[in-house]
Write a protein that holds these residues in place. Structure first.
Motif: not given
Length: 335
Positions: A82-85, A58-67, A90-93, A96-100
């Motif tokens: 699978v990319s997140l919306p 599960i990834l975010d929509n950063h441009s470097t993840h799509c090559s 801050h709510r789905l990763q 970000d929710v419990v670790f950072y």
């Protein structure tokens, strides 16, 4: 993965880092497509993923993840990405929710202890891996990993993890309905101390205005609700298409990634040709300037040589005239 803002990697940057970590560097200090592919190889090595034993990433929509390179690697090694919306990490990763947050606090504490023990010595990039290792060892536990996936509703799958209140702000911003006009009349203010109610005085009557009917004022004038700007409001040039959650390793993505790769190669080719033309122009200018200097130097050397010859001829002429005059005097004395 540690990413440093530098051109060349040094082994000293890996000193006392977390076991099994990988290190890289980039010009900006941020991840790029090459570093992400390196991380994917590291991920596949540790998870033992394959076409028969697929893994969900599960990834975010950063441009470097799509090559195209990352797409080909994931398809060959059974990694389903699978990319997140957008704007939901801050709510789905889980990180970000419990670790950072606890990781940042622990890392800051280790940096404070390091500076106090070293008499406020500045922290260099060569100390980052060791300090991060101490903080990471305290925070990285199995309980946080499982709670991260649970609190985001990823595993176990819980579609009802979010309530209607979580989408309330978005619903308000998207509504474009007319507001109900507000009737400005005498209002009553409750006193919190003695629970007394007293009417507020109405404004003084103005001559020429009909006071029998109340004034109708739209709520947008009194307190406008901020809305979402659309593409028609502010025309943007070269704006990216609207992003959404999608499977990055699906078949339709292949054509898009290949088109993206082709445009990138064309852009790099044009940039390279431009640099070559500029280099040739600079070389030509340098050559012309050098020829001018050489021509000027040759001309100056010729003038200098000519002046030296003239000076030598003048000296010779003077010497010969002096010799002739001395000989005449000798002849006179002899006679």
């Amino acid at each position: 993965m540690f990413i440093f803002s530098r051109t060349r990697m040094s082994q000293l940057l890996e000193k006392n880092g977390p076991p099994g970590s990988i290190y890289g560097c980039s010009k900006t200090g941020w991840i790029n497509e090459e570093l992400f592919l390196t991380w994917l190889q590291h991920f596949a090595e540790f998870t033992h993923t394959s076409v028969e034993n697929k893994m969900l990433l599960i990834l975010d929509n950063h441009s470097t993840h799509c090559s195209a390179e990352a797409y080909a690697f994931c398809r060959e090694n059974g990694v389903v990405t699978v990319s997140l919306p957008p704007h939901t990490s801050h709510r789905l990763q889980p990180l970000d929710v419990v670790f950072y947050s606890p990781l940042k606090s622990a890392y800051k504490r280790e940096c404070d202890l390091f500076m106090k023990s070293k008499n406020l010595v500045k922290i260099t990039p060569y100390d980052v891996a060791e300090l991060f290792n101490k903080a990471y060892s305290l925070v990285a536990i199995i309980a946080k990993a499982t709670s991260g996936f649970k609190n985001t509703g990823i595993h176990p799958l819980n579609p009802g993890i979010f309530t209607d209140e979580d989408f309330l702000v978005e619903d308000i911003l998207q509504k474009n309905k007319d507001s109900t006009p507000v009737c400005v009349e005498d209002t009553v203010i409750a006193n919190n101390k003695n629970n007394l109610q007293r009417p507020v005085r109405s404004p003084a009557k103005t001559v020429g205005i009909n006071q029998s009917n109340p004034i109708q004022v739209p709520i947008q004038i009194v307190s406008p609700i901020p809305g979402c700007s659309t593409s028609t409001d502010v025309p943007t040039r070269g704006a990216r298409p609207k992003q959404h959650s999608e499977i990055l390793t699906s078949t339709p993505m292949k054509e898009r990634l290949e088109e993206k790769k082709r445009k990138k190669e064309e852009k790099e080719k044009k940039y390279k040709e431009k640099r070559e033309r500029k280099g040739q122009q600079c070389a030509m200018k340098t050559k012309i300037k050098k020829e001018k200097v050489e021509k000027k130097g040759t001309k100056f050397a010729a003038i200098k040589k000519h002046s030296q010859l003239q000076h030598k001829n003048i000296k010779r002429t003077l010497f010969e005239s002096d010799t002739d005059s001395s000989m005449d005097e000798d002849d006179i004395c002899i006679d």
